[in-house]
Design a protein around this motif. Sequence first.
Motif, PDB file in Angstrom:
ATOM      1  N   ILE A 120       0.825  -1.212   0.000  1.00  0.00           N
ATOM      2  CA  ILE A 120       0.000   0.000   0.000  1.00  0.00           C
ATOM      3  C   ILE A 120       0.860   1.264   0.000  1.00  0.00           C
ATOM      4  O   ILE A 120       0.610   2.180  -0.803  1.00  0.00           O
ATOM      5  CB  ILE A 120      -0.994  -0.010   1.177  1.00  0.00           C
ATOM      6  CG1 ILE A 120      -2.010  -1.138   0.989  1.00  0.00           C
ATOM      7  CG2 ILE A 120      -1.706   1.334   1.302  1.00  0.00           C
ATOM      8  CD1 ILE A 120      -2.967  -1.322   2.142  1.00  0.00           C
ATOM      9  N   PRO A 121       1.881   1.382   0.864  1.00  0.00           N
ATOM     10  CA  PRO A 121       2.737   2.576   0.790  1.00  0.00           C
ATOM     11  C   PRO A 121       3.395   2.732  -0.571  1.00  0.00           C
ATOM     12  O   PRO A 121       3.542   3.854  -1.074  1.00  0.00           O
ATOM     13  CB  PRO A 121       3.776   2.334   1.889  1.00  0.00           C
ATOM     14  CG  PRO A 121       3.108   1.420   2.852  1.00  0.00           C
ATOM     15  CD  PRO A 121       2.269   0.517   2.004  1.00  0.00           C
ATOM     16  N   ARG A 124       0.888   4.274  -2.912  1.00  0.00           N
ATOM     17  CA  ARG A 124       0.727   5.720  -2.713  1.00  0.00           C
ATOM     18  C   ARG A 124       1.860   6.494  -3.374  1.00  0.00           C
ATOM     19  O   ARG A 124       1.669   7.627  -3.831  1.00  0.00           O
ATOM     20  CB  ARG A 124       0.656   6.045  -1.221  1.00  0.00           C
ATOM     21  CG  ARG A 124      -0.616   5.559  -0.540  1.00  0.00           C
ATOM     22  CD  ARG A 124      -0.801   6.255   0.798  1.00  0.00           C
ATOM     23  NE  ARG A 124       0.275   5.957   1.713  1.00  0.00           N
ATOM     24  CZ  ARG A 124       0.241   5.026   2.664  1.00  0.00           C
ATOM     25  NH1 ARG A 124      -0.851   4.285   2.799  1.00  0.00           N
ATOM     26  NH2 ARG A 124       1.255   4.825   3.470  1.00  0.00           N
ATOM     27  N   GLN A 125       3.046   5.903  -3.433  1.00  0.00           N
ATOM     28  CA  GLN A 125       4.161   6.563  -4.094  1.00  0.00           C
ATOM     29  C   GLN A 125       3.994   6.605  -5.610  1.00  0.00           C
ATOM     30  O   GLN A 125       4.789   7.233  -6.310  1.00  0.00           O
ATOM     31  CB  GLN A 125       5.478   5.879  -3.723  1.00  0.00           C
ATOM     32  CG  GLN A 125       5.891   6.142  -2.283  1.00  0.00           C
ATOM     33  CD  GLN A 125       6.871   5.112  -1.761  1.00  0.00           C
ATOM     34  OE1 GLN A 125       7.388   4.297  -2.516  1.00  0.00           O
ATOM     35  NE2 GLN A 125       7.134   5.155  -0.466  1.00  0.00           N
ATOM     36  N   SER A 126       2.960   5.945  -6.097  1.00  0.00           N
ATOM     37  CA  SER A 126       2.597   6.045  -7.501  1.00  0.00           C
ATOM     38  C   SER A 126       1.431   7.009  -7.698  1.00  0.00           C
ATOM     39  O   SER A 126       0.904   7.125  -8.805  1.00  0.00           O
ATOM     40  CB  SER A 126       2.202   4.667  -8.046  1.00  0.00           C
ATOM     41  OG  SER A 126       3.280   3.764  -7.945  1.00  0.00           O
ATOM     42  N   PRO A 423       2.147   9.193   4.934  1.00  0.00           N
ATOM     43  CA  PRO A 423       3.589   9.013   5.124  1.00  0.00           C
ATOM     44  C   PRO A 423       4.289   8.753   3.796  1.00  0.00           C
ATOM     45  O   PRO A 423       3.718   8.161   2.880  1.00  0.00           O
ATOM     46  CB  PRO A 423       3.678   7.786   6.040  1.00  0.00           C
ATOM     47  CG  PRO A 423       2.327   7.656   6.659  1.00  0.00           C
ATOM     48  CD  PRO A 423       1.356   8.202   5.682  1.00  0.00           C
ATOM     49  N   ASP A 424       5.536   9.207   3.702  1.00  0.00           N
ATOM     50  CA  ASP A 424       6.311   9.022   2.476  1.00  0.00           C
ATOM     51  C   ASP A 424       7.104   7.718   2.485  1.00  0.00           C
ATOM     52  O   ASP A 424       7.689   7.337   1.469  1.00  0.00           O
ATOM     53  CB  ASP A 424       7.297  10.182   2.283  1.00  0.00           C
ATOM     54  CG  ASP A 424       6.577  11.512   2.141  1.00  0.00           C
ATOM     55  OD1 ASP A 424       5.496  11.527   1.533  1.00  0.00           O
ATOM     56  OD2 ASP A 424       7.090  12.532   2.649  1.00  0.00           O
ATOM     57  N   SER A 425       7.149   7.052   3.621  1.00  0.00           N
ATOM     58  CA  SER A 425       8.007   5.872   3.746  1.00  0.00           C
ATOM     59  C   SER A 425       7.344   4.637   3.157  1.00  0.00           C
ATOM     60  O   SER A 425       6.129   4.574   2.969  1.00  0.00           O
ATOM     61  CB  SER A 425       8.337   5.622   5.216  1.00  0.00           C
ATOM     62  OG  SER A 425       7.142   5.352   5.934  1.00  0.00           O
ATOM     63  N   SER A 426       8.174   3.650   2.856  1.00  0.00           N
ATOM     64  CA  SER A 426       7.699   2.340   2.417  1.00  0.00           C
ATOM     65  C   SER A 426       8.802   1.347   2.740  1.00  0.00           C
ATOM     66  O   SER A 426       9.944   1.730   3.030  1.00  0.00           O
ATOM     67  CB  SER A 426       7.411   2.324   0.917  1.00  0.00           C
ATOM     68  OG  SER A 426       8.617   2.373   0.178  1.00  0.00           O
ATOM     69  N   GLU A 430      12.848   1.948   3.062  1.00  0.00           N
ATOM     70  CA  GLU A 430      13.579   1.582   4.278  1.00  0.00           C
ATOM     71  C   GLU A 430      14.750   0.660   3.956  1.00  0.00           C
ATOM     72  O   GLU A 430      15.843   0.802   4.515  1.00  0.00           O
ATOM     73  CB  GLU A 430      12.625   0.916   5.271  1.00  0.00           C
ATOM     74  CG  GLU A 430      11.597   1.895   5.855  1.00  0.00           C
ATOM     75  CD  GLU A 430      10.476   1.186   6.584  1.00  0.00           C
ATOM     76  OE1 GLU A 430      10.480  -0.075   6.602  1.00  0.00           O
ATOM     77  OE2 GLU A 430       9.585   1.870   7.121  1.00  0.00           O
ATOM     78  N   LEU A 431      14.539  -0.295   3.064  1.00  0.00           N
ATOM     79  CA  LEU A 431      15.632  -1.175   2.650  1.00  0.00           C
ATOM     80  C   LEU A 431      16.713  -0.401   1.896  1.00  0.00           C
ATOM     81  O   LEU A 431      17.908  -0.640   2.080  1.00  0.00           O
ATOM     82  CB  LEU A 431      15.083  -2.304   1.781  1.00  0.00           C
ATOM     83  CG  LEU A 431      14.228  -3.355   2.498  1.00  0.00           C
ATOM     84  CD1 LEU A 431      13.569  -4.286   1.496  1.00  0.00           C
ATOM     85  CD2 LEU A 431      15.064  -4.141   3.501  1.00  0.00           C
TER      86      LEU A 431
END
Length: 451
Positions: A120-121, A124-126, A423-426, A430-431
């Motif tokens: 899902i995150p 959202r970045q798309s 939130p901008d994270s995914s 993080e990796l």
Amino acid sequence: MKHLLIAAAALLPLSSASAQTVAIINARLETLSSQGTIAKGTLILQNGKILAVGAGVEAPAGAVILDAKGGVVTPGLIAASSNLTVSEIDAVSETRDDRSGKLSAGFDIQYGVNPGSALIPQARQSGLTRAVATPVLSRGGGGHVHDDSGAGDFAGGGGGGEGDPPLFAGQAAIVSLASGQSDLVLGAKVAVALDLGQAGAAAAGGSRGASLVLVRAALEDARAFARNRSDYDEGDSREFGLSRIDLEALVPVIQGKTPLLIRVSRASDIRQALRLAREEKLKIILEGAEEGWMVASEIAAAGVGVLMDPQANLPTSFETLGSRLDNAARLQAAGVLVAVMGSRDYTNLRQARFNAGTAVAYGLPYQAALASVTLNPAKIWGIADQVGSLEKGKDADVVLWSGDPLETSSWPVAVFIGGVRQPDSSRAFELRDRYAAPLSAYPQAYVYERP
């Protein structure tokens, strides 16, 4: 410009339970409404809704200001048909909740929606803010389904009766992609998915004629069941080919309340779908329609919306021999309501907007391409009164982009769902951050402690 946009967005705090009043100023607003494109305007988000949009709008006192500095703002994108939230890894069957080996029309995808999905995150970045989770029948469900999971054992899975048709994949759901919510389902049972054409023929034993006979028989069963449920309950009705669960799911379909999402490719199969809808008095949505341009005027005359992939231009099967890159442009020119989709799988979520950009290169007007990933899917799925355009009173699902949203080099700078900045994270980010710089030592988890 991109660095300025990122810096401006970084100043905007993330809201938790309730949406703040936010004013996005100095933005190029692609409203997808009667206001058209506003070259330099302001968008006000308040209490989860769009409060105001226009060139002369003043920011309310106390509003959080986000200076877009000329950046593009659009409505949130909608994945018109996807397995997002109900599938994690396509090739791992136990992570997939977008199909059933037991039920037919009665399979309800809403119960498999996973708010904790790591995808899902990434979606959202798309620029995606909503998705329509649609069930599939099996591998080989047509090129437009983009389903190469290898889970072919589900082919032929029916609904509880010896002779029930395995053509119905189940019921779709509309889901929010908002962070921090325990229930993402915004609308359940919004359509029943049906495979016709090559996939429907395979499920029915190899013949298109058999598949349509079985579908019509199932619809007649649903009518007989709806007319007299008491006889069914008392065992006095004739024998039906579907279970009660599947019959119940088809009742709103035969009543014209719930559409059939028909997956079909070949021009002749599209005509059969239109004929089925006309004779059985059904509401339908077409998915795929690779040869739709050949019968565009007939689709338009029927008032049927189409979910399609403009990049499906290769004859990957006999039913897609007529596929071509200007399919979307030709359908739109004929008056068909077109929603552009990408691949169902999560790794290609960005494809929808890039596919819309490809369609522009092959004749689809730019504004129509933007609408094909925002307003048009909202119209087709009956939620255009809530989302799909930047208009006062609609849900504040909004995206600020670093550039043209149909360009591959652009990305979302800020995403709002219900007026709340997401939130901008995914997990992917993080990796990346964890392993981007060379490590002087192994991460703590890998340190071996001698006894």
